[in-house]
Design an enzyme around this catalytic site. Structure first.
Site, PDB file in Angstrom:
ATOM      1  N   ASN A 155     -17.027  -8.218 -10.979  1.00 56.42           N
ATOM      2  CA  ASN A 155     -17.606  -8.265 -12.319  1.00 56.42           C
ATOM      3  C   ASN A 155     -17.454  -6.878 -12.948  1.00 56.42           C
ATOM      4  OD1 ASN A 155     -19.044  -9.613 -10.037  1.00 56.42           O
ATOM      5  ND2 ASN A 155     -19.643 -10.929 -11.726  1.00 56.42           N
ATOM      6  N   GLU A 167     -18.563 -15.325  -6.753  1.00 49.27           N
ATOM      7  CA  GLU A 167     -20.014 -15.211  -6.851  1.00 49.27           C
ATOM      8  C   GLU A 167     -20.628 -16.604  -6.738  1.00 49.27           C
ATOM      9  OE1 GLU A 167     -21.156 -15.354 -11.534  1.00 49.27           O
ATOM     10  OE2 GLU A 167     -19.961 -13.678 -10.838  1.00 49.27           O
ATOM     11  N   HIS A 212     -14.962 -12.377 -18.618  1.00 49.12           N
ATOM     12  CA  HIS A 212     -14.519 -11.019 -18.294  1.00 49.12           C
ATOM     13  C   HIS A 212     -13.218 -10.645 -18.996  1.00 49.12           C
ATOM     14  CE1 HIS A 212     -16.704 -11.568 -14.118  1.00 49.12           C
ATOM     15  NE2 HIS A 212     -17.553 -11.457 -15.115  1.00 49.12           N
ATOM     16  N   GLY A 241     -22.478  -7.308 -24.395  1.00 49.15           N
ATOM     17  CA  GLY A 241     -22.496  -8.245 -23.268  1.00 49.15           C
ATOM     18  C   GLY A 241     -23.720  -8.118 -22.374  1.00 49.15           C
ATOM     19  N   VAL A 249     -17.125  -3.828 -38.638  1.00 45.97           N
ATOM     20  CA  VAL A 249     -15.991  -3.010 -39.091  1.00 45.97           C
ATOM     21  C   VAL A 249     -14.788  -3.934 -39.235  1.00 45.97           C
ATOM     22  CG1 VAL A 249     -14.467  -1.093 -38.534  1.00 45.97           C
ATOM     23  CG2 VAL A 249     -16.911  -0.963 -37.961  1.00 45.97           C
TER      24      VAL A 249
HETATM   25  P1  FAD Z   1     -19.124  -5.572 -25.151  1.00 52.08           P
HETATM   26  O1  FAD Z   1     -20.262  -5.510 -24.191  1.00 52.08           O
HETATM   27  O2  FAD Z   1     -18.423  -6.837 -25.369  1.00 52.08           O
HETATM   28  O3  FAD Z   1     -19.628  -4.960 -26.509  1.00 52.08           O
HETATM   29  C1  FAD Z   1     -18.894  -4.998 -27.701  1.00 52.08           C
HETATM   30  C2  FAD Z   1     -19.864  -4.958 -28.877  1.00 52.08           C
HETATM   31  O4  FAD Z   1     -19.140  -4.679 -30.074  1.00 52.08           O
HETATM   32  C3  FAD Z   1     -20.600  -6.266 -29.119  1.00 52.08           C
HETATM   33  O5  FAD Z   1     -21.975  -6.002 -29.286  1.00 52.08           O
HETATM   34  C4  FAD Z   1     -19.962  -6.801 -30.406  1.00 52.08           C
HETATM   35  O6  FAD Z   1     -20.873  -7.564 -31.199  1.00 52.08           O
HETATM   36  C5  FAD Z   1     -19.566  -5.533 -31.114  1.00 52.08           C
HETATM   37  N1  FAD Z   1     -18.421  -5.681 -32.014  1.00 52.08           N
HETATM   38  C6  FAD Z   1     -17.246  -6.324 -31.782  1.00 52.08           C
HETATM   39  N2  FAD Z   1     -16.422  -6.207 -32.830  1.00 52.08           N
HETATM   40  C7  FAD Z   1     -17.069  -5.465 -33.760  1.00 52.08           C
HETATM   41  C8  FAD Z   1     -16.734  -5.009 -35.079  1.00 52.08           C
HETATM   42  N3  FAD Z   1     -15.534  -5.270 -35.629  1.00 52.08           N
HETATM   43  N4  FAD Z   1     -17.663  -4.303 -35.769  1.00 52.08           N
HETATM   44  C9  FAD Z   1     -18.874  -4.020 -35.232  1.00 52.08           C
HETATM   45  N5  FAD Z   1     -19.242  -4.431 -33.986  1.00 52.08           N
HETATM   46  C10 FAD Z   1     -18.348  -5.134 -33.261  1.00 52.08           C
HETATM   47  N6  FAD Z   1     -20.045  -8.489 -16.224  1.00 52.08           N
HETATM   48  C11 FAD Z   1     -20.560  -7.981 -15.085  1.00 52.08           C
HETATM   49  O7  FAD Z   1     -20.179  -6.894 -14.648  1.00 52.08           O
HETATM   50  N7  FAD Z   1     -21.524  -8.688 -14.394  1.00 52.08           N
HETATM   51  C12 FAD Z   1     -21.967  -9.910 -14.813  1.00 52.08           C
HETATM   52  O8  FAD Z   1     -22.857 -10.502 -14.178  1.00 52.08           O
HETATM   53  C13 FAD Z   1     -21.410 -10.472 -15.993  1.00 52.08           C
HETATM   54  N8  FAD Z   1     -21.773 -11.697 -16.441  1.00 52.08           N
HETATM   55  C14 FAD Z   1     -21.341 -12.128 -17.665  1.00 52.08           C
HETATM   56  C15 FAD Z   1     -21.849 -13.315 -18.199  1.00 52.08           C
HETATM   57  C16 FAD Z   1     -21.506 -13.709 -19.490  1.00 52.08           C
HETATM   58  C17 FAD Z   1     -22.045 -14.993 -20.052  1.00 52.08           C
HETATM   59  C18 FAD Z   1     -20.642 -12.889 -20.268  1.00 52.08           C
HETATM   60  C19 FAD Z   1     -20.265 -13.262 -21.682  1.00 52.08           C
HETATM   61  C20 FAD Z   1     -20.128 -11.720 -19.743  1.00 52.08           C
HETATM   62  C21 FAD Z   1     -20.467 -11.333 -18.448  1.00 52.08           C
HETATM   63  N9  FAD Z   1     -19.993 -10.137 -17.910  1.00 52.08           N
HETATM   64  C22 FAD Z   1     -20.471  -9.683 -16.710  1.00 52.08           C
HETATM   65  C23 FAD Z   1     -19.004  -9.304 -18.626  1.00 52.08           C
HETATM   66  C24 FAD Z   1     -19.611  -8.059 -19.287  1.00 52.08           C
HETATM   67  O9  FAD Z   1     -20.757  -8.400 -20.038  1.00 52.08           O
HETATM   68  C25 FAD Z   1     -18.537  -7.426 -20.165  1.00 52.08           C
HETATM   69  O10 FAD Z   1     -17.456  -7.048 -19.325  1.00 52.08           O
HETATM   70  C26 FAD Z   1     -19.036  -6.201 -20.913  1.00 52.08           C
HETATM   71  O11 FAD Z   1     -20.124  -6.517 -21.744  1.00 52.08           O
HETATM   72  C27 FAD Z   1     -17.930  -5.577 -21.737  1.00 52.08           C
HETATM   73  O12 FAD Z   1     -18.374  -4.323 -22.218  1.00 52.08           O
HETATM   74  P2  FAD Z   1     -17.655  -3.624 -23.431  1.00 52.08           P
HETATM   75  O13 FAD Z   1     -18.248  -2.266 -23.588  1.00 52.08           O
HETATM   76  O14 FAD Z   1     -16.187  -3.713 -23.217  1.00 52.08           O
HETATM   77  O15 FAD Z   1     -17.955  -4.495 -24.734  1.00 52.08           O
END
Ligand code: FAD
Length: 501
Positions: free
Chosen positions: A478, A355, A440, A109, A244
């Protein structure tokens, strides 16, 4: 043995995964990260790594034939365009009444998000995760997360007179007139870089409308922070285009993964088996939950319990726009990175943190846009669908209604005082409030329910969840700083108690 065995495997490269890999690498543990998306570091023929925002090309979306912008229309014109199917950076996963935007690629993300780096209010953190020691979180892990992520604040004087935040100053004026308080939002976008963009000293990114399809400059995404540091330990490797699919347990207690290698149009190049002693799921709320729901319901990890797949929420997300008077210009130049929020979280009946979002279309639109985060107790859950071999989110429009009601209370007041109205032309039909998508996604493998208090999945040892799936549906702000800090806390304990022992 297997040809491909690693002491630690981390699935995904988002916030939870990146924190975990860095700390494992520092501890000397050989660690493999498996990421289904691409590494975004190579410019295309146009000289840029990422697609332009206003004329999206194949790099914009994950395996779609058409771009899918959150604002579906301006004045009811469809602003999306046809693109080539490609392993692009932004995904939109659709389930009935809810679709979820996700980043795909090394950095998850962090590649597509708005960079808003907000530490939740301590009282609310204590409410959502009462069994986590808040003193430790606010004393150690939130500061650590903010430092590693490179969080910075906007220069107040510059904010007050730059063109790029005229839209935010106008929304502030309208909010204050209705008695609301606004607050500056910290960011992982480099505000010094942004000032140099305005001065014409460096290539533009935030000031060239870039955000949801990736920033070509200026943003401290995870590939520049945690993941760079993880690779720097010499113990971490990242493998891309590796999805995976299945997780099971071998007789010796180690884990076996089935990994599908993709080509750039989503086709299968190969399927491989991998082994791991310690397995960390960092595939995000949607990805990690799906892997565990599938493993439970297909019987590959039959000891997983009923709590897997529960406690999901969209962080109360609601988007809305207001129509401004002709004389109230928001400006044709709007920074893609938000810097200000309306803080009505103390409202006892309708807590809202809204926001002030840009509409970086490059022209005056006489509109103010907001992404409201509301406190909505409704939760969805996931069920396994054998026909598609996927997990389906169960969430209905009625469950989202409380979020709309809460946002409406405050924005009715702001409209009333300023004699303005809602925009009805932004979301594909005539609705004023859009909550059929979320940025989110949170929950699905909730801390203390489906896992112990450190992300250890109940029923199995050496199996961990590290990401947004742990958070029970809401953070009030966020979420990525919360996800990062919680991952820092959990990996500290797991390294000390399970791995170094
Ligand atoms: P993610 O960041 O979602 O990472 C998961 C990763 O795992 C991804 O790269 C995915 O490709 C990979 N993956 C998934 N399944 C598999 C699999 N089976 N095998 C291999 N790889 C896999 N949050 C904020 O705090 N501030 C912001 O300004 C904000 N703006 C946002 C704007 C947008 C457009 C979006 C989409 C999100 C925003 N967010 C924001 C939310 C924030 O980006 C997420 O909460 C955060 O990225 C989640 O982190 P995570 O570690 O849970 O997983």
């Amino acid at each position: 043995g297997l040809p491909d065995f690693s002491q630690a495997v981390v699935i995904g490269t988002g916030y939870g995964a990146a924190v975990t890999a860095l700390r494992l690498g520092e501890a000397g543990i050989p660690t493999v990260m498996l990421e289904m998306g691409q590494l975004w570091d190579t410019p295309s023929a146009d000289g840029s790594v990422f697609s332009p925002m206003l004329s999206p090309d194949k790099r914009s979306m994950w395996l779609k034939d058409r771009s899918e912008m959150p604002l579906a229309s301006f004045l009811w014109f469809d602003i999306n365009r046809n693109i080539e199917r490609y392993t692009g950076v932004l995904d939109r996963v659709r389930y009935g009444d809810m679709s979820v935007y996700l980043g795909r690629g090394v950095g998850g993300g962090s590649l597509v998000n708005g960079a808003m780096a907000v530490t939740p209010r301590r009282s609310y953190f204590e409410e959502i995760l009462p069994d986590v020691d808040a003193g430790e979180m606010y004393g150690t892990y939130f500061p650590r997360a903010n430092a590693e992520l490179g969080v910075n604040e906007i220069d107040r004087d510059w904010f007050e007179d730059c063109d790029a935040y005229q839209y935010a100053r106008l929304s502030r004026k309208h909010a204050e007139k209705a008695g609301y308080r606004t607050t500056f939002v910290p960011s992982v976008y480099d505000f010094d870089y942004m000032r140099r963009e305005e001065a014409g000293e460096v290539p533009r990114s935030a000031l060239d409308s870039e955000v949801i399809f990736g920033n070509n400059h200026g943003k401290r995404s995870l590939d520049k922070t945690y993941l760079a540091a993880a690779l720097g330990t010499g113990n971490v490797t990242i493998k891309t285009l590796q999805e995976v699919r299945d997780i099971r347990r071998a007789a010796d207690g180690t884990y076996r993964l089935t990994v599908r290698e993709l080509d750039e149009t989503g086709g299968t190049v190969a399927r491989r088996e991998m082994g791991a002693r310690h397995l960390f799921l960092g595939a995000g709320s949607i990805g990690s939950t799906e892997l565990l729901v599938r493993a439970r319901d297909t019987g590959t990890l039959p000891g997983l319990g009923e709590e897997i797949g529960r406690g999901w929420g969209p962080n109360g997300n609601v988007m809305l726009g207001r129509a401004n008077h002709m004389w109230n210009l928001t400006g044709s130049l709007q920074s893609g990175m938000p810097a200000l929020g309306i803080d009505a979280w103390d409202d006892p009946a309708h807590p809202v943190f809204a926001e002030i979002a840009p509409m970086p279309a490059g022209i005056e639109l006489w509109a103010s846009l907001y992404l409201a985060i509301t406190k909505n107790p409704a939760r969805g859950h996931f069920t396994y669908d054998a026909a598609s071999d996927s997990a389906k989110l169960q969430w209905t429009a009625e469950q989202g209604q409380a979020s709309i009601d809460a946002a409406k209370v405050h924005f009715d007041r702001i409209n009333g005082v300023n004699n303005t109205v809602y925009r009805h032309d932004l979301f594909g039909d005539t609705r004023a409030f859009e909550n059929r998508f979320t940025y989110h996604p949170l929950g699905g493998v909730v801390l203390g329910e489906a896992t112990d208090l450190y992300g250890r999945v109940k029923g199995y040892d050496n199996l961990y969840v590290t990401d947004g799936a742990l958070i029970p549906g809401s953070t009030g702000v966020n979420p990525f700083v919360t996800i990062t800090a919680l991952a820092e806390r959990n990996v500290d304990r797991v390294l000390a108690a399970d791995i170094r022992r």
